[in-house]
Every structure is written in structure tokens, then in C-alpha cells.
Scaffold this active site. Structure first.
Site, PDB file in Angstrom:
ATOM      1  N   SER A 189      -0.816  -2.931   2.985  1.00 57.71           N
ATOM      2  CA  SER A 189      -1.671  -4.092   3.222  1.00 57.71           C
ATOM      3  C   SER A 189      -2.728  -4.330   2.154  1.00 57.71           C
ATOM      4  O   SER A 189      -3.470  -5.312   2.243  1.00 57.71           O
ATOM      5  CB  SER A 189      -2.348  -3.963   4.586  1.00 57.71           C
ATOM      6  OG  SER A 189      -1.421  -4.220   5.608  1.00 57.71           O
ATOM      7  N   LYS A 192      -2.685  -7.698   0.718  1.00 54.78           N
ATOM      8  CA  LYS A 192      -3.403  -8.808   1.340  1.00 54.78           C
ATOM      9  C   LYS A 192      -4.555  -9.298   0.476  1.00 54.78           C
ATOM     10  O   LYS A 192      -5.043 -10.420   0.649  1.00 54.78           O
ATOM     11  CB  LYS A 192      -3.909  -8.395   2.722  1.00 54.78           C
ATOM     12  CG  LYS A 192      -2.813  -8.255   3.784  1.00 54.78           C
ATOM     13  CD  LYS A 192      -3.415  -7.902   5.143  1.00 54.78           C
ATOM     14  CE  LYS A 192      -2.381  -7.948   6.265  1.00 54.78           C
ATOM     15  NZ  LYS A 192      -1.530  -6.759   6.330  1.00 54.78           N
ATOM     16  N   SER A 247      -6.520  -6.074   9.522  1.00 52.12           N
ATOM     17  CA  SER A 247      -5.302  -6.154   8.706  1.00 52.12           C
ATOM     18  C   SER A 247      -4.185  -6.840   9.483  1.00 52.12           C
ATOM     19  O   SER A 247      -3.020  -6.447   9.423  1.00 52.12           O
ATOM     20  CB  SER A 247      -4.856  -4.748   8.276  1.00 52.12           C
ATOM     21  OG  SER A 247      -4.042  -4.811   7.125  1.00 52.12           O
TER      22      SER A 247
END
Length: 499
Positions: A189, A192, A247
Site C-alpha cells: 500500500s 497509494k 489504507s
């Protein structure tokens, strides 16, 4: 091997807890790893390798070259064990007396044992050649650091077990030290950050959006979620809090739907990565969920963080420790809220780790393929440091954060006592990644150090240092050096948990 293979099933739960990741380093792991490396040593020496023909010597040599400082520790421990157990046979069938003989002959002191304290026979070695964007040394396997007299030592290999890491000055972009920073690995993640840097400027934070059932389709099994519900309305501000604090892949997919869909968003992210000179990155999913071919690097993740931190909204979301998030409607038609906490444990803390002094973001991740990944930014006084850690070999709870904290401690102590080993480059429109400005002649990487040595004391703008065009023509290969000092404001002041 440039990347890890994606398993059939993947878990993407960036909750700050890594308990779902079973430890691969039991009490006998060091013995097994060392024994595996001895297979290559014995083969090279002409000895009978016994049952160890499955481990290639090239792997041993490549792994060993990454961290010579570990050789002494491994040699001492193994030789000691061999001396005390002569005549016995290790569990894997390797005669310990052979270890003792190797120790006596000096073969144990060879670089083949370096960096093996947390090695696993199946752990891939970094490529021998990687990208050299930002400087030649950043493409060289192993730890890269150039200390000046009086510089503090880097933590040892037992303390820094990540496959890849980098610590840099967030303002100037100077890389203070790095290990395999261009190794292409699964990002989890932390990808992101690229998603946010690409999509965030498109939508005002007070814009509202009602989630459709199709918006939440296609998320991977085990995805981390903030708890978005179809047919309910959220502000863009809510959605970004869901992305950064929990997340939430559901928040990412909702914002992607607003942006024209997942496929369009992935294409835009890839284009933006290219513009940022993040050439190690290949985007397959917008949320970082494990997917075949999806890779990034510690270097690229640092570029994404550095770029995103120019945006005040990005800084707000990534530095928020806790917030209230909209829930379901009650019988009275009013929306309830529930509390969410940032899964960045250097920001929010945990039972075994305290919030890091001066931390101001940025993003963590954890998946089956990537292990634990983390990019963080912290400030002390006027100095701001970026650190990225990817996939620690030591599978202890919160290990990525602990190793990141060690690197930040070292970086703040060593910032003025080391020579930079490279730099974080600027966008492609301004910087070709070699230290030369756009429009000038190609100079390979020879001008990188010149770019690093040029200092701009004024924050807030690009500074171009160069020579006249006529001189460029005359010199041919000499180009203008570009040095970027990002206009990062003070990051820490005013950071408070949102309620």
C-alpha cells in the site's frame, strides 16, 4: 531475480498489525541459511556438497556481496559452534567438522558469508545491475554510504534487515545512505502515495459522492477496508482519510470510480510515475494489492512521497493520527461516525513502539508478496528526512517501523557528516535523472556529484545552475546541473489528531 512472484492468494491488511504474517525465522533459521551458503563454498572448493546441490553458488556470491560487515559475525558464530560440536552432524546433514575445517582454512572469512544473518535459501538476491537514476552508486548492490571523519556508524546488518532501504534529505534530495534502492519489489500500500499524488489534485475536498455498488467491485480478497458502504454519500475529505489512515482499498476504488475507473486511474498513475522519473515502477492496481508484475522500489517510493508532500492536503492526510469517519444512517436518518486510527505506527504508536519524535507521515503497507513496507518523513529543527524500508528479513512485529526509526536516528545524527551517495531526482520535464538539465548535452552520470555539491539556501523554488549556451556547445558533454530544494513547509507544527 528482479521481483517476487505473486502467490495465488494474497492478504492486503494494512492494519498496523503483522500477526497474520507467520514468522519464517525460527531459532534454526540462521543455521539453515548458513548451511545453504556453505553448499556453494564447498562446491567452489571441490568438496562434496552432499544434499545441497539445490542452492546455486551465484546466489551465495550475489547475496554475500550486499553487506560485508556481517561476515565476521557469521564466521565467529559458526566457527564457535563447529568447535564445540566436532564430530556431530547438523540437522540438515552437513558435517559440522567440515565447518570447523573451513574455519581453520580461512574459507569462512570469505565474502560468501556476508549479510546472511537473516538470509533464507529461497530469498532472492538483488540484481547485479539496477537503475542508476540519481547516481551510479544507487545502482550498485549492497549498502552505499560515504562517512566523513566522526560520522556515526550505520546500524549493523542484524538491525537493518530490509532487502532495500534509502534515507535522504527531503528538501535537497541528497541521499545519505542506501541499500539496493533501485531493486524492483512489490510495494504493497505504499503505492497509494502515487495514487494520491496522481488523483488528489483533481477533486476539491468538500466535493460529495454517492457510492455505487459497482464502485466497490473488483477489490482483492483480504483487502484492508475503512468501511465504505454503497448508496451512502461521502466527501472527498472522508475518502482520503480512509486511504491514508486505514489504507482502505474501498476508498481507493471509490476515488478511482470518480476518476473514470480503475483502468484509467492505473494508466494515469503509470504516466505520472514516468514523469517523476520513477522508472522502477510498474502499476497494475491503484491500491497496491499484490498483482503479477506490479513493482516499485525504495527510490521510487521516496520520489512519490517527496512529490506528494508538496501538496498541503496530502500533508494533512498522511500526518493525521486519528479521525472520525461517517457510518450508517440511524433510524432518525442521521449519520453516525466511528473512530479510525492511522496504521502508520511511527505516527500513532503501538504496544511495542512509540510514536517517532517529529514524524509527519507518510504511508505503510503489508501484503503477502511485499512483506512490510514503509515510507516516512520526519523533521528535527529545519532538517527533514525521508526514509523508505522494504521487506525486512527479520519478521518481528512492527519490524519495518523499527528499522525505519533506526535509519532516521542515524540520518539526523549523520546528515552533515556523510558525503551524499546520490540524489532524488526531479520530474522528467526538468531533470533527466543524470544531474543534467533538460536541453543540455548528455553527460551520463558524471555531473551527478556536481549537482549534489551545488547548494541552494533558499527554499521554495527550482534553482538551475549552469553555464552559457555557447560554452555548452564548446564543451559538448558538459550540461547544466539541476539541484532541487523542495518548498516543503514545516511539517510537524500543527499536526494534531483529528476528531
Amino acid at each position: 531475480m528482479n521481483q517476487l512472484h505473486t502467490p495465488k492468494a494474497s492478504r492486503n491488511q494494512d492494519t498496523g498489525r503483522e500477526s497474520f504474517m507467520s514468522s519464517s525465522m525460527g531459532s534454526g533459521s540462521i543455521r539453515r541459511s548458513a548451511g545453504a551458503l556453505f553448499r556453494g563454498v564447498l562446491s567452489a572448493a571441490g568438496a562434496k556438497p552432499g544434499t545441497f546441490s539445490d542452492v546455486p553458488t551465484t546466489f551465495c556470491a550475489s547475496t554475500a556481496s550486499t553487506d560485508p560487515s556481517a561476515a565476521t559475525t557469521a564466521t565467529t558464530a559458526l566457527a564457535s559452534g563447529a568447535a564445540g560440536n566436532a564430530g556431530r552432524t547438523a540437522r540438515n546433514g552437513f558435517p559440522v567438522r567440515s565447518v570447523a575445517a573451513l574455519a581453520a582454512s580461512g574459507l569462512l572469512a570469505t565474502p560468501l558469508l556476508a549479510g546472511t544473518a537473516y538470509a533464507d535459501p529461497k530469498t532472492p538476491a538483488p540484481p547485479r545491475k539496477m537503475s542508476q537514476i540519481g547516481g551510479d552508486r544507487l545502482g550498485t548492490p549492497g549498502v552505499q554510504v560515504t562517512p566523513k571523519p566522526g560520522a556515526p556508524k550505520l546500524p549493523g546488518p542484524d538491525a537493518l534487515t530490509a532487502r532495500s532501504w534509502i534515507v535522504s534529505d527531503a528538501a535537497s534530495g541528497k541521499v545519505l545512505a542506501a541499500k539496493n534502492p533501485h531493486w524492483k519489489l512489490a510495494p504493497a500500500s505504499t503505492l497509494k502515495m502515487l495514487f494520491a499524488d496522481t488523483v488528489m489534485p483533481k477533486f476539491p475536498k468538500n466535493q460529495k459522492y454517492t457510492v455505487k455498488p459497482a464502485d466497490l467491485a473488483g477489490m482483492g480478497a483480504g483487502s484492508s477496508l475503512v468501511g465504505i458502504k454503497e448508496n451512502l454519500t461521502y466527501t472527498v475529505h472522508d475518502l482520503w482519510l480512509g486511504v491514508f489512515l486505514r489504507s482502505g482499498n474501498d476508498a481507493v476504488h471509490t476515488l478511482s470510480a470518480m476518476n473514470g475507473g480503475t483502468e484509467a486511474t492505473v494508466a494515469e498513475m503509470q504516466k505520472h510515475a514516468k514523469e517523476l522519473n520513477a522508472n522502477d515502477t510498474h502499476v497494475v492496481t491503484p491500491d497496491g494489492y499484490d498483482a503479477p508484475g506490479q513493482v516499485s522500489s525504495a527510490y521510487d517510493l521516496s520520489l512519490f512521497a517527496r512529490s506528494g508532500l508538496q501538496n498541503a492536503d496530502f500533508r494533512e492526510y498522511c500526518s493525521t493520527a486519528s479521525a472520525q469517519f461517517p457510518g450508517d444512517k440511524g433510524k432518525d436518518g442521521k449519520r453516525a461516525t466511528f473512530g479510525i486510527q492511522n496504521t502508520n505506527r511511527l505516527l500513532s504508536g503501538d504496544y511495542d513502539i512509540k510514536p517517532y519524535p517529529g514524524i509527519a507521515g507518510v504511508k505503510n503497507g503489508s501484503t503477502t508478496n511485499a512483506g512490510s513496507t514503509f515510507t516516512g518523513v520526519a523533521q528535527r529543527g529545519d532538517r527533514k528526512l525521508l526514509v523508505t524500508v522494504m521487506n525486512p528479513e527479520k519478521k518481528e512485529h512492527n519490524e519495518a517501523y523499527k528499522e525505519a526509526a533506526k535509519l532516521l536516528d542515524w540520518g539526523f545524527a549523520a546528515a552533515d557528516k556523510v558525503e551524499p551517495v546520490g540524489r532524488l531526482v526531479g520530474p522528467r520535464s526538468e531533470d533527466d535523472g543524470t544531474g543534467a538539465a533538460k536541453g543540455g548535452g548528455k553527460n551520463g552520470h558524471g555531473n551527478t556529484q556536481a549537482a549534489l555539491d551545488s547548494t541552494d539556501s533558499s527554499a521554495g523554488a527550482w534553482t538551475t545552475l549552469g553555464i552559457a549556451g555557447g560554452a555548452l556547445v564548446l564543451l559538448g558533454v558538459v550540461a547544466m546541473a539541476v539541484h532541487r530544494r523542495w518548498p516543503l513547509p514545516e511539517l510537524v507544527r500543527g499536526r494534531r489528531p483529528r476528531k
